[in-house]
Design a protein around this motif. Sequence first.
Motif: not given
Length: 473
Positions: A201-207, A234-242
């Motif tokens: 799992v990767i969690y990151t933000t747009g920034e 396998d699981l990509l979570l990106i917060d605030d992709i804008q």
Amino acid sequence: MDQKSLIIRVQEAIKEGVSEQNYNNWFRLVHWQFNGQDKVSLQVPNRFVRDWIRENYLERIQFEFFKLTGRQHQVDFRVQSATKPNKKTSKETTQEKSPNQATQKIARGLDRVSLTQMGRLLKPQIKQPYSLNRFNPAYTFERYVVGGANQFVSAACQAVAQNPGQSYNPLLIYGGVGLGKTHLLHAIGLHVGRTRPNLRVIYTTGEAFTNEVINSIRFDKTTDFRRRYRENCDLLLIDDIQFIAGKERTMEEFFHTFNAIHQAKGQIVLTTDTLPQKISQLEERLRSRFSWGLVADIQPPDFETRCAILYKKAELEKIRLPETVCRYVATYVHSNVRDLEGCLTRLKAFASLAGVDLTLQLAKEILGQMLNEVKPKLSMNQIQQIVAEKYSIKRSELCSQNRQKRFAKPRQIAMYLCKKYIKSSYPEIAREFDKKDHTTVLHACQKVTQNLNKDPHLKNEIEELDVLLEAKA
Ligand code: ADP
Ligand code: MG
């Protein structure tokens, strides 16, 4: 070393040990002063700051004095007088007459502290959950209150968390600020982490993603970067992709990352506060990919959900929240769950400092000024007033049970306009019109919407009302 330099050295040492944010929150308004041999006095703006510094930093301050001088220093606090700020100080013990007075005093002192600052003040130790793969343990599905406005998005997130890569791919969570996008993203991460520990799992933000792209280019590490995202996720979570919009290389990297993960049947979940169609400078090929799967939006919670959220938070924080206080907060804080939480935090802080129970009176004293700030400009009450005036009837007649056409028509129009401008739920509107059953409102809104197309006269009237209301909204 003279006393002044000694104080500066101690302040610097404290500064080094805490984040700048915390230092500013706690020490910016504190005035340090020697008060005789080895006696230091900290003049603080209110009891709240005093208690917090005493609990969290006093030992540290004493230790720093000891390190620099080899002698124990006595440190005491003086609370700035609330009536004459900046001028006189008096020993705090003489000021605390009754809990109510004490609360008022703190309230005055803290009026200057904003809601968000308050949140930070109360949780100085909690780190921002924005570093990679760090999830806030409080952001679980269990703690996420589901109501009409977020039912769909919450179900979609749970489906994805249970079967990543198999239901909606990508899942794009869209919604305004403070409505729980980050919460849901973490909830997915936490759930998958618990139930499928083998998934990468990767969690990151747009920034953060943008910064990673920049650094990978700068330090010649693009191969590692690509391997990490394209082959080992396998699981990509990106917060605030804008955030990546307009950043060419980042969009390019994201495009290939997206394709690689999607092809490998990995799951992608993104959040955004702007609809993809409205994000300017977003490449067309990304825009289309964002809507390949499911776009689920979160609307502001209705009154009932706001109450449920407050109760849930109160329960978790062990705050006794009377119904009157809950309704009061839920009535005034409309559109943002973060602000709801902020109010509760503030109430808790004041009530526990003053050692009193929460009452409606106290809540009004503490939150009054702040709630005026977040109060929407246009209220249902005002809409009723404006509609009643237009049709030359009284507001009370608008809210009465009288079914004569000259009352019923304006009533339906007013209900329709409340839905249009305030975006309240049907039951909320029903309550404002003294109706027990919210289906009355539902029918009114449907009827007006239908007739608008058929009846040019009605259309005109509503357009006139629109002009009046838009001036206030
Ligand atoms: P966003 O990312 O949309 O700006 P957050 O996820 O940061 O919003 O949510 C703000 C705060 O509100 C968080 O503390 C979150 O736990 C809380 N929150 C938002 N929606 C809900 C909800 N439906 N139930 C419980 N807490 C919520
Ligand atoms: Mg967020």
